[in-house]
Motif scaffolding. Sequence first.
Motif, PDB file in Angstrom:
ATOM      1  N   GLY A  15       0.785  -1.233   0.000  1.00 16.29           N
ATOM      2  CA  GLY A  15       0.000   0.000   0.000  1.00 16.29           C
ATOM      3  C   GLY A  15       0.815   1.280   0.000  1.00 16.29           C
ATOM      4  O   GLY A  15       0.259   2.361   0.136  1.00 16.29           O
ATOM      5  N   ALA A  16       2.122   1.173  -0.169  1.00 14.82           N
ATOM      6  CA  ALA A  16       2.949   2.387  -0.186  1.00 14.82           C
ATOM      7  C   ALA A  16       2.825   3.147  -1.507  1.00 14.82           C
ATOM      8  O   ALA A  16       3.324   4.254  -1.635  1.00 14.82           O
ATOM      9  CB  ALA A  16       4.409   2.038   0.078  1.00 14.82           C
ATOM     10  N   GLY A  17       2.157   2.520  -2.463  1.00 13.34           N
ATOM     11  CA  GLY A  17       1.979   3.152  -3.764  1.00 13.34           C
ATOM     12  C   GLY A  17       2.959   2.625  -4.794  1.00 13.34           C
ATOM     13  O   GLY A  17       3.155   3.239  -5.844  1.00 13.34           O
ATOM     14  N   LYS A  18       3.558   1.464  -4.511  1.00 12.73           N
ATOM     15  CA  LYS A  18       4.567   0.898  -5.421  1.00 12.73           C
ATOM     16  C   LYS A  18       3.999   0.632  -6.802  1.00 12.73           C
ATOM     17  O   LYS A  18       4.625   0.945  -7.802  1.00 12.73           O
ATOM     18  CB  LYS A  18       5.109  -0.440  -4.885  1.00 12.73           C
ATOM     19  CG  LYS A  18       5.912  -0.348  -3.622  1.00 12.73           C
ATOM     20  CD  LYS A  18       6.613  -1.684  -3.340  1.00 12.73           C
ATOM     21  CE  LYS A  18       5.643  -2.832  -3.221  1.00 12.73           C
ATOM     22  NZ  LYS A  18       4.922  -2.916  -1.953  1.00 12.73           N
ATOM     23  N   SER A  19       2.804   0.029  -6.837  1.00 15.55           N
ATOM     24  CA  SER A  19       2.244  -0.363  -8.132  1.00 15.55           C
ATOM     25  C   SER A  19       2.002   0.845  -9.019  1.00 15.55           C
ATOM     26  O   SER A  19       2.400   0.855 -10.189  1.00 15.55           O
ATOM     27  CB  SER A  19       0.925  -1.115  -7.952  1.00 15.55           C
ATOM     28  OG  SER A  19       1.182  -2.306  -7.273  1.00 15.55           O
ATOM     29  N   PHE A 149      14.794   2.083  -5.150  1.00 16.97           N
ATOM     30  CA  PHE A 149      13.946   2.957  -4.351  1.00 16.97           C
ATOM     31  C   PHE A 149      13.308   2.141  -3.249  1.00 16.97           C
ATOM     32  O   PHE A 149      12.972   0.964  -3.447  1.00 16.97           O
ATOM     33  CB  PHE A 149      12.814   3.555  -5.202  1.00 16.97           C
ATOM     34  CG  PHE A 149      13.280   4.509  -6.254  1.00 16.97           C
ATOM     35  CD1 PHE A 149      13.801   5.746  -5.902  1.00 16.97           C
ATOM     36  CD2 PHE A 149      13.187   4.169  -7.606  1.00 16.97           C
ATOM     37  CE1 PHE A 149      14.231   6.632  -6.882  1.00 16.97           C
ATOM     38  CE2 PHE A 149      13.608   5.053  -8.587  1.00 16.97           C
ATOM     39  CZ  PHE A 149      14.134   6.284  -8.226  1.00 16.97           C
ATOM     40  N   PHE A 150      13.132   2.760  -2.078  1.00 17.52           N
ATOM     41  CA  PHE A 150      12.355   2.150  -1.007  1.00 17.52           C
ATOM     42  C   PHE A 150      11.212   3.118  -0.718  1.00 17.52           C
ATOM     43  O   PHE A 150      11.413   4.214  -0.205  1.00 17.52           O
ATOM     44  CB  PHE A 150      13.218   1.916   0.233  1.00 17.52           C
ATOM     45  CG  PHE A 150      12.561   0.998   1.221  1.00 17.52           C
ATOM     46  CD1 PHE A 150      12.581  -0.381   1.035  1.00 17.52           C
ATOM     47  CD2 PHE A 150      11.906   1.503   2.337  1.00 17.52           C
ATOM     48  CE1 PHE A 150      11.964  -1.244   1.940  1.00 17.52           C
ATOM     49  CE2 PHE A 150      11.286   0.653   3.246  1.00 17.52           C
ATOM     50  CZ  PHE A 150      11.316  -0.722   3.044  1.00 17.52           C
ATOM     51  N   LEU A 151      10.023   2.704  -1.141  1.00 16.76           N
ATOM     52  CA  LEU A 151       8.862   3.589  -1.065  1.00 16.76           C
ATOM     53  C   LEU A 151       8.046   3.268   0.186  1.00 16.76           C
ATOM     54  O   LEU A 151       7.649   2.117   0.395  1.00 16.76           O
ATOM     55  CB  LEU A 151       8.020   3.373  -2.330  1.00 16.76           C
ATOM     56  CG  LEU A 151       6.947   4.390  -2.664  1.00 16.76           C
ATOM     57  CD1 LEU A 151       7.548   5.774  -2.854  1.00 16.76           C
ATOM     58  CD2 LEU A 151       6.216   3.976  -3.943  1.00 16.76           C
ATOM     59  N   THR A 152       7.794   4.281   0.997  1.00 23.03           N
ATOM     60  CA  THR A 152       7.026   4.057   2.233  1.00 23.03           C
ATOM     61  C   THR A 152       5.889   5.070   2.337  1.00 23.03           C
ATOM     62  O   THR A 152       5.832   6.046   1.588  1.00 23.03           O
ATOM     63  CB  THR A 152       7.907   4.229   3.493  1.00 23.03           C
ATOM     64  OG1 THR A 152       8.460   5.548   3.471  1.00 23.03           O
ATOM     65  CG2 THR A 152       8.993   3.214   3.569  1.00 23.03           C
ATOM     66  N   ALA A 153       5.001   4.836   3.285  1.00 16.97           N
ATOM     67  CA  ALA A 153       3.954   5.793   3.657  1.00 16.97           C
ATOM     68  C   ALA A 153       3.418   5.322   4.999  1.00 16.97           C
ATOM     69  O   ALA A 153       3.621   4.157   5.378  1.00 16.97           O
ATOM     70  CB  ALA A 153       2.848   5.826   2.614  1.00 16.97           C
ATOM     71  N   SER A 154       2.725   6.202   5.726  1.00 18.24           N
ATOM     72  CA  SER A 154       2.210   5.816   7.049  1.00 18.24           C
ATOM     73  C   SER A 154       1.149   4.726   6.904  1.00 18.24           C
ATOM     74  O   SER A 154       0.552   4.557   5.838  1.00 18.24           O
ATOM     75  CB  SER A 154       1.588   7.036   7.727  1.00 18.24           C
ATOM     76  OG  SER A 154       0.444   7.435   7.006  1.00 18.24           O
ATOM     77  N   VAL A 155       0.921   3.970   8.002  1.00 18.28           N
ATOM     78  CA  VAL A 155      -0.073   2.881   7.979  1.00 18.28           C
ATOM     79  C   VAL A 155      -1.451   3.425   7.584  1.00 18.28           C
ATOM     80  O   VAL A 155      -2.145   2.841   6.750  1.00 18.28           O
ATOM     81  CB  VAL A 155      -0.148   2.173   9.362  1.00 18.28           C
ATOM     82  CG1 VAL A 155      -1.341   1.235   9.423  1.00 18.28           C
ATOM     83  CG2 VAL A 155       1.133   1.398   9.629  1.00 18.28           C
ATOM     84  N   ARG A 156      -1.842   4.574   8.174  1.00 11.26           N
ATOM     85  CA  ARG A 156      -3.155   5.151   7.873  1.00 11.26           C
ATOM     86  C   ARG A 156      -3.302   5.459   6.366  1.00 11.26           C
ATOM     87  O   ARG A 156      -4.261   5.045   5.715  1.00 11.26           O
ATOM     88  CB  ARG A 156      -3.355   6.409   8.741  1.00 11.26           C
ATOM     89  CG  ARG A 156      -4.559   7.276   8.379  1.00 11.26           C
ATOM     90  CD  ARG A 156      -5.864   6.508   8.272  1.00 11.26           C
ATOM     91  NE  ARG A 156      -6.389   6.006   9.509  1.00 11.26           N
ATOM     92  CZ  ARG A 156      -7.277   6.637  10.279  1.00 11.26           C
ATOM     93  NH1 ARG A 156      -7.741   7.795   9.923  1.00 11.26           N
ATOM     94  NH2 ARG A 156      -7.720   6.078  11.382  1.00 11.26           N
ATOM     95  N   SER A 208       5.927   8.627   0.655  1.00  9.40           N
ATOM     96  CA  SER A 208       4.893   9.216  -0.207  1.00  9.40           C
ATOM     97  C   SER A 208       3.699   9.770   0.583  1.00  9.40           C
ATOM     98  O   SER A 208       2.757  10.265  -0.017  1.00  9.40           O
ATOM     99  CB  SER A 208       4.418   8.187  -1.235  1.00  9.40           C
ATOM    100  OG  SER A 208       3.666   7.175  -0.584  1.00  9.40           O
ATOM    101  N   SER A 209       3.744   9.703   1.939  1.00 12.00           N
ATOM    102  CA  SER A 209       2.582  10.155   2.729  1.00 12.00           C
ATOM    103  C   SER A 209       2.204  11.601   2.418  1.00 12.00           C
ATOM    104  O   SER A 209       1.039  11.939   2.312  1.00 12.00           O
ATOM    105  CB  SER A 209       2.852  10.073   4.228  1.00 12.00           C
ATOM    106  OG  SER A 209       3.353   8.832   4.591  1.00 12.00           O
ATOM    107  N   GLU A 210       3.208  12.435   2.328  1.00 10.99           N
ATOM    108  CA  GLU A 210       2.944  13.870   2.204  1.00 10.99           C
ATOM    109  C   GLU A 210       3.220  14.407   0.805  1.00 10.99           C
ATOM    110  O   GLU A 210       3.179  15.604   0.589  1.00 10.99           O
ATOM    111  CB  GLU A 210       3.832  14.647   3.203  1.00 10.99           C
ATOM    112  CG  GLU A 210       3.754  14.170   4.643  1.00 10.99           C
ATOM    113  CD  GLU A 210       2.433  14.536   5.317  1.00 10.99           C
ATOM    114  OE1 GLU A 210       1.829  15.536   4.887  1.00 10.99           O
ATOM    115  OE2 GLU A 210       2.012  13.811   6.238  1.00 10.99           O
TER     116      GLU A 210
END
Length: 234
Positions: A15-19, A149-156, A208-210
């Motif tokens: 769910g970090a938006g990788k796809s 790349f290591f793509l992250t975002a908050s759990v919410r 990618s959260s913000e």
Amino acid sequence: MTRKRPVVAIDGPAGAGKSTAARLLAGKLGYVRVDTGALYRTVAWLALERGIDLSDTQAVVAVAKELAAPGALRLVPGPTESEVVVFGEGLGSKIRTLQVGSAASLVSQIQGVRDALFAMQRALGAEGGVVLEGRDIGTVIYPDAEVKFFLTASVRVRAERRQRELRERGSEVPLAEVESEVTERDRRDSTRALAPLRKADDAIEVDSSELTLEEVIDQMVAIVREAELKLTKS
Ligand code: DC
């Protein structure tokens, strides 16, 4: 062998938006996109389809080997996600359910499954000019990738995205349920003994959260362009 164009690895949690990032990045660069999660989902789907108990490691590995045989499985880049064609039959959204996602997380913890899919993933990227997304691309499959790349975002944020995706496919799941599924999957994916989800030392972390999608993609494109230049000069 030196590649003429880079291998781009995108790893990160569910769910970090990788796809989306992989699809748009590949589109902008004219690269092929490889969704490696789809391979694990397909193993899980076929095992469930055959009524195999997922704790029966040998039987699950046999399914993975069958799928890894030449001509058995094809990944066709689609407009939104890779279409998996197995023995000539397109699977469409059958592999995109929550159930198959959780089962994929389980089967991905089996070494024999990872081994069976390793060569396939190496072959898909051998020529370069490819964006591979997954969990262990920069660490295990392509430690030699030119760009990681290591793509992250908050759990919410990730749970909200997952919920939207599921809604678009016609299934309404409460946010709390998606959030706990995301948290559980993170825990399993990052604490498992085999190829745990972790950032490669030389990976560039993008949160990618913000950021807007455009901002994420612009950053990535600029970095890949630089790597392309380096390859043409070398
Ligand atoms: O990205 P996804 O949700 O489609 O992935 C499904 C599962 O497959 C995920 O829980 C972890 C596993 N996976 C993996 O172990 N290694 C990869 N390179 C890609 C996915």
